[in-house]
Design an enzyme around this catalytic site. Structure first.
Site, PDB file in Angstrom:
ATOM      1  N   CYS A 199       0.861  -1.182   0.000  1.00 28.38           N
ATOM      2  CA  CYS A 199       0.000   0.000   0.000  1.00 28.38           C
ATOM      3  C   CYS A 199       0.894   1.228   0.000  1.00 28.38           C
ATOM      4  O   CYS A 199       1.688   1.417   0.935  1.00 28.38           O
ATOM      5  CB  CYS A 199      -0.872  -0.030   1.252  1.00 28.38           C
ATOM      6  SG  CYS A 199      -1.867   1.451   1.478  1.00 28.38           S
ATOM      7  N   CYS A 244      -0.745   3.598  -6.567  1.00 27.59           N
ATOM      8  CA  CYS A 244      -1.655   2.975  -5.592  1.00 27.59           C
ATOM      9  C   CYS A 244      -1.858   1.552  -6.088  1.00 27.59           C
ATOM     10  O   CYS A 244      -2.089   1.338  -7.283  1.00 27.59           O
ATOM     11  CB  CYS A 244      -2.987   3.722  -5.553  1.00 27.59           C
ATOM     12  SG  CYS A 244      -4.314   2.847  -4.685  1.00 27.59           S
TER      13      CYS A 244
HETATM   14  N1  DGL Z   1      -3.992   0.468  -2.078  1.00 24.51           N
HETATM   15  C1  DGL Z   1      -3.643   1.645  -1.379  1.00 24.51           C
HETATM   16  C2  DGL Z   1      -2.390   2.310  -1.951  1.00 24.51           C
HETATM   17  O1  DGL Z   1      -1.556   1.657  -2.565  1.00 24.51           O
HETATM   18  C3  DGL Z   1      -4.634   2.658  -0.931  1.00 24.51           C
HETATM   19  C4  DGL Z   1      -6.072   2.683  -1.175  1.00 24.51           C
HETATM   20  C5  DGL Z   1      -6.789   3.448  -0.064  1.00 24.51           C
HETATM   21  O2  DGL Z   1      -7.020   2.834   0.966  1.00 24.51           O
HETATM   22  O3  DGL Z   1      -7.076   4.658  -0.232  1.00 24.51           O
HETATM   23  O4  DGL Z   1      -2.170   3.470  -1.771  1.00 24.51           O
END
Ligand code: DGL
Length: 272
Positions: free
Chosen positions: A74, A188
């Protein structure tokens, strides 16, 4: 040799894009996937509250799963909390950050787009990556408010609304001094889930950079330096999914995780 145990963490389904690369890179590893779906989306959290949340959730998950390595799949969490995580826990961490360095090496037009959550684009860490590696480029940062949610909904069976997607994606397509954006960083982990639809709405062709394969190689490198702990029957078995809320949307999303190899699930309720 014992199978290495890797805890892969995200706020939702985005980390599955990294998990599949880890599976390819390390087919014998035991993967446990944890999503803080109670806290989703991380992109809109205030920084102090999010650091505290991540430390709390990761602490509980480490205790429960006893991983050899934790992969924070993330960007929103990694660009904020890696220092605090490494200070607090002794297990090795691998993070996920926007692929600005490879984008700067690859661009021909020197105009780079970075699509990420509002949290990730506002981070000091992201600014430092740009100043260090892309100082010679025009970097168009866009904090997409709804893209991660559109990706979550897609995995629950709802086809993305292409007009909504177009609004989220087109801000990184710019022309500067006659040169156009030619590389877009997917900052993301949810966004690779939408790559086909993004290509449909993009005003022109670009290269999309997803750091997942490089992150999987990094996990393998880190594991190669470790002496692995022996098997522990008490921990969840390989391919288990852990969710921090058992709400209705979590139940609806179970099929998405199962389709991507996480067949058993447990709810570790950790309300926000
Ligand atoms: N998958 C997450 C990232 O790589 C974030 C998504 C979220 O919770 O806003 O930033």
């Amino acid at each position: 040799m014992n199978a290495p145990r890797i805890l892969i963490f995200d706020s939702g389904t985005g980390g599955l894009t990294v998990a599949s690369c880890v599976r390819t890179q390390l087919p014998n590893a035991d993967l446990i996937y944890a999503a803080d779906n109670a806290g989703f989306p991380y992109g809109v959290w205030k920084e102090d509250a999010l650091v505290a949340r991540i430390l709390h959730v990761i602490g509980t998950l480490i205790e429960k799963t006893k991983p050899d390595v934790v992969l924070i799949a993330c960007n929103t969490a990694s660009t904020l909390a890696m220092v605090a995580l490494r200070e607090k826990f002794s297990v090795p961490f691998v993070g996920t950050v926007p692929a600005i360095k490879p984008a700067a090496a690859q661009t021909k037009s020197n105009v780079i787009g970075v699509l990420a959550t509002p949290g990730t684009v506002s981070r000091e860490y992201t600014r430092t990556l740009i100043h260090t590696y892309a100082f010679h480029c025009e970097v168009i940062l866009h904090g997409a408010k709804r893209l991660a949610e559109i990706a979550e909904r897609k995995l629950m069976g709802q086809a993305p609304d292409l007009e909504e997607l177009r609004q989220e994606v087109t801000p990184v397509f710019r022309t500067r001094g006659g040169k156009k954006t030619d590389v877009v960083v997917l900052g993301c982990t949810h966004y690779p889930l939408l790559i086909e639809e993004m290509k449909l709405v993009a005003p022109w062709e670009v290269d999309y950079l997803d750091p997942a394969p490089a992150i999987a190689r990094r996990v393998a490198d880190v594991l190669s330096t470790l002496r692995l702990a022996g098997p522990d029957e008490a921990v969840p078995k390989a391919n288990t999914l852990l969710l921090t809320s058992s709400n209705d949307s979590a139940k609806k999303s179970l099929i998405a995780y199962t389709n991507r190899g996480f067949s058993a699930h447990e709810f570790v309720d950790l309300p926000v």
